[in-house]
Write a protein that holds these residues in place. Structure first.
Motif, short mmCIF file in Angstrom:
data_model
loop_
_atom_site.label_atom_id
_atom_site.label_comp_id
_atom_site.label_asym_id
_atom_site.label_seq_id
_atom_site.Cartn_x
_atom_site.Cartn_y
_atom_site.Cartn_z
N MET B 163 11.31 -20.89 13.31
CA MET B 163 10.73 -22.21 12.98
C MET B 163 11.39 -23.30 13.82
N GLY B 164 12.69 -23.20 13.96
CA GLY B 164 13.42 -24.21 14.74
C GLY B 164 12.97 -24.21 16.19
N SER B 165 12.74 -23.03 16.71
CA SER B 165 12.32 -22.91 18.10
C SER B 165 10.94 -23.52 18.32
N ILE B 166 10.03 -23.22 17.41
CA ILE B 166 8.68 -23.78 17.51
C ILE B 166 8.75 -25.32 17.39
N TYR B 167 9.57 -25.79 16.46
CA TYR B 167 9.69 -27.23 16.26
C TYR B 167 10.21 -27.93 17.52
N VAL B 174 10.95 -29.46 24.15
CA VAL B 174 11.93 -28.64 24.87
C VAL B 174 11.28 -27.30 25.24
N ASP B 175 11.27 -27.03 26.52
CA ASP B 175 10.63 -25.82 27.01
C ASP B 175 11.51 -24.60 26.78
N ASN B 176 10.96 -23.57 26.16
CA ASN B 176 11.70 -22.31 25.95
C ASN B 176 13.11 -22.56 25.38
N PRO B 177 13.18 -23.19 24.21
CA PRO B 177 14.48 -23.61 23.68
C PRO B 177 15.50 -22.47 23.56
N ARG B 178 16.75 -22.77 23.93
CA ARG B 178 17.84 -21.79 23.78
C ARG B 178 18.25 -21.75 22.31
N LEU B 201 18.52 -8.84 14.76
CA LEU B 201 17.16 -9.34 14.49
C LEU B 201 16.81 -10.46 15.47
N PHE B 202 17.78 -11.33 15.72
CA PHE B 202 17.58 -12.44 16.66
C PHE B 202 17.32 -11.86 18.06
N ARG B 203 18.14 -10.89 18.42
CA ARG B 203 18.06 -10.32 19.76
C ARG B 203 16.69 -9.67 19.99
N ASP B 204 16.14 -9.08 18.93
CA ASP B 204 14.88 -8.35 19.09
C ASP B 204 13.65 -9.23 18.86
N SER B 205 13.83 -10.47 18.41
CA SER B 205 12.67 -11.32 18.13
C SER B 205 11.93 -11.66 19.42
N LYS B 206 10.61 -11.57 19.36
CA LYS B 206 9.81 -11.90 20.54
C LYS B 206 9.46 -13.38 20.58
N ILE B 207 9.75 -14.08 19.49
CA ILE B 207 9.35 -15.49 19.40
C ILE B 207 10.40 -16.41 20.01
N ILE B 208 11.67 -16.01 19.92
CA ILE B 208 12.74 -16.93 20.35
C ILE B 208 13.42 -16.48 21.64
N LYS B 223 25.34 -26.85 23.98
CA LYS B 223 25.19 -25.53 24.59
C LYS B 223 23.98 -24.75 24.07
N ALA B 224 23.28 -25.30 23.08
CA ALA B 224 22.07 -24.63 22.57
C ALA B 224 21.08 -25.69 22.12
N ASP B 225 19.79 -25.36 22.14
CA ASP B 225 18.78 -26.31 21.67
C ASP B 225 18.53 -26.15 20.17
N VAL B 226 18.67 -24.91 19.71
CA VAL B 226 18.48 -24.62 18.29
C VAL B 226 19.71 -23.84 17.82
N ILE B 227 20.34 -24.31 16.75
CA ILE B 227 21.52 -23.63 16.21
C ILE B 227 21.21 -23.23 14.78
N VAL B 228 21.34 -21.94 14.50
CA VAL B 228 20.96 -21.42 13.19
C VAL B 228 22.20 -21.06 12.38
N ALA B 229 22.20 -21.49 11.12
CA ALA B 229 23.29 -21.18 10.21
C ALA B 229 22.72 -21.12 8.80
N ASP B 230 23.44 -20.47 7.89
CA ASP B 230 23.01 -20.56 6.49
C ASP B 230 23.28 -21.98 6.02
N GLY B 231 22.68 -22.38 4.91
CA GLY B 231 22.76 -23.76 4.46
C GLY B 231 24.16 -24.24 4.15
#
Lengths: 337, 337
Positions: B163-167, B174-178, B201-208, B223-231
């Protein structure tokens, strides 16, 4: 206390070489008449640096080691295999009771692994946390665990709180330290499953002065003396602290250098700024202690100079003179009644 | 796209009252000819402010509400009970499909609860993360989840990443967000149990475009466009970012004011400093989106002024025009194949 306090200094692994360890060691001897030091590393090199100083030769023993643990080695393997490294030789002195404490600026991973596998946990200690003093706008706060243990149980967090509290009281001289749990809100019902389960344990502990949850936005303002988190969260806090401070100061420096006017202004604010920033250097309180071992293991920064080595010696002296390990063991006996 | 985009602005709950909402709304109409706005709150007050401006009256509808949700109320209960509050009335317009997006500077807890319970999750979405744009020395990074969900599963983190990447792609251009996962080391074997399971799971995702782990010390350097963490971790990061920046700037200000010399210097660096600090204000990109709902819910700062309201309108327009919700749903359909 008249007993001799025996401290090992690992002279390998720091960015500034063994010279700063030797200089810091000699200075440490001057500060503490009851200290004996072991310097592990390359004997010829260490002795060559030592020859530059006047000191009581019976109070420093140099131990020659044929191996070094590199920063990039897998830590557990390095500690297991390099038995004649300056780190493992030093840690084994603590294990055998021939030294009370160990100081190193080497690989954090290897120090953590070596502390646990070579020195070993003190009686009753479930996990050994790495603690860091965080600079704040008030007095420094001890944050633990900074990354030695992820995925811990609530009882383990409670032990971290208790060890941190004893440490701050005995080593940093903070009376009745305020202990807080790192959380995402200050209300008791806030938190993830771990924090929610740990909260009542903290509240009921007779060892700590629990002041409730602390949100990370309050941490830089020194709102607690001891801040407890699991190793994942604690590591995130300490590294963000480091990275964000560095980035903001770098950007400000860029701003200062951007125009002629700001360059002149920068020269005029420099002295006051420097004074303020010095407040945020907690290295005069020693390095990061790995707590809960049969002895003290201290990680100092890779770029430490002699002053940090000397401060770490004082930290070890305070730790040993105040019987911190015994107090930790005693605290856990009581809490298990 | 010629369709009208309908956006609700909750005019209650901000520190600066409804006047700034009205001013920002009128400005938003000027920027976007395809927007219609609903303003929820105290009708008489809103209309009195509106009367100060020239605008197309058919494009703003004022909805009178008899209730307010207070910052200190238990959020879930408030959302359930205060059905005629400016927030719930607005969220219900989105739920019913009468509006596409909702903007509020009210209680974050109530907005999160209302988003989930009133608006509801989009098809296939497991949890709805709150995202924030973090200012960095590079371009801003989207951090999610900032506190809407603690104790999540690895698959949920993957959805946050997607979701973060699409956003970032659709709304921030941002093109092809890291995409990176917040971690305590960059090696694949690092992390707590959650991150270790999420990593493959992240490594294998075709979306990101997954670029691996990011340590928190690297976050301020963009160093990244999208940073994912638990809440829990995300909330810790965002609040420490806020608190540490505030503390450091306050201390520097104190340093600047400490001597006559530094005061004069401060006047000379002020302009350059201000310019640099403005870079760290990401509010021109809108507020914090709650992602994965049937529509967009945006939380803007409690102290937002009209500019933030106008930016949030543009954010909603970009979100709707780029069909972000549909793209999220489509992405999750594919990933479940």
């Amino acid at each position: 206390m008249s007993d001799i306090i025996r401290i090992v200094i690992d002279t390998i692994g720091g960015d500034n070489g063994s010279a700063v360890c030797v200089k810091g060691a000699v200075e440490g001897l001057k500060n503490h008449s009851n200290v004996k030091l072991f310097l592990t590393g390359h004997k010829a090199e260490i002795e060559s640096y030592l020859s530059e100083y006047e000191y009581d030769k019976s109070r420093i023993e140099v131990i020659d080691c044929s191996q070094e643990i590199d920063l990039n080695e897998p830590p557990v393997q390095a500690v297991r295999e390099k038995k004649d490294s300056s780190m493992v030789v030093g840690l084994r002195l603590v294990k055998k009771g021939e030294a009370d404490a160990f100081i190193s600026s080497g690989s954090t991973g290897a120090i953590l692994a070596g502390g646990q596998f070579v020195v070993g946990r003190a009686k009753g200690v479930k996990r050994t946390p790495l603690a860091h003093l965080l600079p704040t706008s008030g007095s420094p706060s001890l944050l633990l665990d900074c990354g030695a243990n992820v995925d811990v149980k609530p009882e383990v967090l409670l032990q971290f709180a208790e060890m941190g509290s004893i440490y701050m009281q005995c080593v940093c001289g903070v009376d009745n330290p305020r202990v807080a749990i790192a959380n995402i809100g200050v209300e008791e019902e806030k938190g993830n499953a771990l924090v929610k389960k740990a909260y009542p344990l903290f509240r009921d502990s007779k060892i700590i002065n629990f002041t409730g949850s602390i949100e990370s936005r309050a941490i830089p303002f020194g709102k607690a003396d001891v801040i407890v988190a699991d190793g994942f969260v604690g590591n995130t806090i300490i590294k963000l602290y480091e990275g964000l401070s560095k980035m903001l100061l770098r950007e400000l420096k860029g701003a200062f250098l951007s125009t002629v006017r700001s360059k002149i202004g920068a020269i005029m604010v420099k002295k006051s700024m420097k004074k303020t920033l010095q407040k945020f250097d907690a290295s005069d309180k020693g390095g990061a202690p790995l707590l809960g071992l049969n002895g003290l293991v201290v990680k100092i920064h890779g770029n430490s100079k002699d002053g940090e080595v000397t401060s770490a010696i004082t930290q070890c002296v305070n730790f040993v003179e105040n019987d911190v390990t015994a107090k930790i063991i005693k605290g856990f006996e009581n809490s298990e009644e």
